[in-house]
Design an enzyme around this catalytic site. Structure first.
Site, PDB file in Angstrom:
ATOM      1  N   ASP A 104      25.384  24.219 -27.978  1.00 50.46           N
ATOM      2  CA  ASP A 104      26.464  24.880 -27.156  1.00 50.46           C
ATOM      3  C   ASP A 104      27.868  24.651 -27.897  1.00 50.46           C
ATOM      4  O   ASP A 104      28.204  24.928 -28.922  1.00 50.46           O
ATOM      5  CB  ASP A 104      26.413  24.298 -25.771  1.00 50.46           C
ATOM      6  N   ARG A 105      28.925  23.779 -27.096  1.00 47.77           N
ATOM      7  CA  ARG A 105      30.110  23.696 -27.700  1.00 47.77           C
ATOM      8  C   ARG A 105      30.104  22.646 -28.663  1.00 47.77           C
ATOM      9  O   ARG A 105      30.705  22.919 -29.859  1.00 47.77           O
ATOM     10  CB  ARG A 105      30.697  22.652 -26.673  1.00 47.77           C
ATOM     11  N   ARG A 108      29.678  24.889 -31.702  1.00 47.03           N
ATOM     12  CA  ARG A 108      30.968  25.323 -31.877  1.00 47.03           C
ATOM     13  C   ARG A 108      31.967  24.560 -32.952  1.00 47.03           C
ATOM     14  O   ARG A 108      32.389  25.064 -33.907  1.00 47.03           O
ATOM     15  CB  ARG A 108      31.599  25.948 -30.821  1.00 47.03           C
ATOM     16  N   HIS A 149      31.840  31.091 -16.211  1.00 46.46           N
ATOM     17  CA  HIS A 149      32.735  29.824 -16.310  1.00 46.46           C
ATOM     18  C   HIS A 149      33.663  29.871 -17.439  1.00 46.46           C
ATOM     19  O   HIS A 149      34.737  29.385 -17.365  1.00 46.46           O
ATOM     20  CB  HIS A 149      31.927  28.670 -16.293  1.00 46.46           C
ATOM     21  N   TRP A 150      33.296  30.857 -18.549  1.00 48.98           N
ATOM     22  CA  TRP A 150      34.281  30.948 -19.602  1.00 48.98           C
ATOM     23  C   TRP A 150      35.531  31.415 -19.051  1.00 48.98           C
ATOM     24  O   TRP A 150      36.537  31.037 -19.379  1.00 48.98           O
ATOM     25  CB  TRP A 150      33.589  31.947 -20.499  1.00 48.98           C
ATOM     26  N   TYR A 211      37.997  25.346 -23.145  1.00 46.18           N
ATOM     27  CA  TYR A 211      37.747  26.752 -22.917  1.00 46.18           C
ATOM     28  C   TYR A 211      39.181  27.459 -23.255  1.00 46.18           C
ATOM     29  O   TYR A 211      39.179  28.645 -23.688  1.00 46.18           O
ATOM     30  CB  TYR A 211      37.370  27.167 -21.649  1.00 46.18           C
ATOM     31  N   HIS A 273      18.812  27.921 -21.639  1.00 44.07           N
ATOM     32  CA  HIS A 273      20.061  27.317 -22.243  1.00 44.07           C
ATOM     33  C   HIS A 273      19.852  25.954 -22.768  1.00 44.07           C
ATOM     34  O   HIS A 273      20.225  25.296 -23.949  1.00 44.07           O
ATOM     35  CB  HIS A 273      21.163  27.604 -21.927  1.00 44.07           C
TER      36      HIS A 273
END
Length: 292
Positions: A104-105, A108, A149-150, A211, A273
């Protein structure tokens, strides 16, 4: 959890990063996603530590790592800043090159790390993540609803923070309940710690700054790199949960081929996820096999 790991605070040039280290062998950095901390790896890190020196961290802003001010452009929460933290953590441990995986993050952060510090990453494992450059340039109604949520957390302060802080436990449990299983597969101790952390208003603010950076400075960096033809060329694993949003709504292998030139393995596990918490055995086997 993490009984045979050593926990410290690593001071980087921009933050104080919670760091846990255990095992022997080649160094392997594991980076968590939102809204977690290093405990998200608790079901597989001890097993990986039989073959690797495993390093798990709390990303800046998350868990008990420090939460610097984001700045007017939120750049302190860009994936570039987060990647710099992680490189410095590994250097402090004596590792100039290492394997790395992110969920996930964290994935990134790893993507940016491969672009900014490609010589440091020997192999890169991307867990249930599609590049935000693709997602934000191909927004669909289905993805927008699933990843609500983004769009909520990127709103200007203090709107999302005040709403999250009004009932942080409800917020995190709602966010984590993406399937009919709800949060049943999370380890109780880990879940309790995620709830503890999000009850800190500084954490909710940092998450929102993360975000906000994604929609701004991160996207600007990604667009410049993509338009210039810059792709990651580190040996890469693309791993996703077949029941999650990535698996159901996208062709992950095809999308990633636009951003990475050296994909050596793609794989799925029968999860949503949160792969390493829902299907730890299968996730361990894929990651272990790839990095070995």
């Amino acid at each position: 959890m993490f009984e045979n790991f050593t926990k410290t605070i690593t001071k980087t040039s921009g933050a104080d990063i919670v760091t846990v280290v255990g095992g022997e062998g080649p160094p392997l950095l594991l980076m968590h996603g939102n809204p977690f901390n290093h405990l998200s790896w608790h079901k597989i890190a001890p097993r990986l530590a039989k073959d690797f020196t495993v390093v798990c961290t709390d990303l800046r802003g998350y868990g008990d790592s420090s939460k610097p001010e984001g700045g007017g452009d939120h750049s302190a929460y860009s994936f570039r800043a987060m990647a710099q933290d992680q490189v410095e953590v590994m250097q402090s441990l004596g590792f100039e090159q290492f394997y790395a995986a992110g969920h996930d993050r964290g994935a990134r952060v790893l993507h940016r790390m491969c672009l900014d510090h490609g010589d440091k990453v020997l192999k890169a494992g991307f867990v249930d993540m599609l590049p935000q450059h693709y997602l934000l340039n191909n927004v669909t109604r289905q993805w927008g609803k699933f990843s609500w949520h983004w769009f909520f957390m990127t709103q200007d302060a203090p709107t999302p923070e005040r709403m999250m802080n009004a009932d942080p436990e409800f917020f995190i449990l709602r966010k984590l309940s993406k399937t009919d299983q709800g949060t049943s597969f999370f380890g109780p101790e880990a879940l309790a710690d995620y709830i503890r952390c999000i009850k800190n208003p500084a954490t909710t603010h940092a998450m929102c700054e993360d975000y906000r950076a994604t929609f701004g400075i991160d996207l600007d960096m990604d667009t410049a790199d993509f338009d210039a033809g810059r792709r990651i060329d580190n040996p890469a694993l693309i791993l996703w949960g077949e029941k999650g949003g990535v698996g159901r709504n996208h062709n992950a292998a095809e999308i990633w081929s636009r951003y990475a030139t050296n994909i050596v393995q793609t794989a799925t596990v029968p999860s949503g996820h949160y792969l390493q918490e829902e299907c730890p055995d299968e996730t361990y086997e894929v990651l272990s096999g790839f990095f070995k």
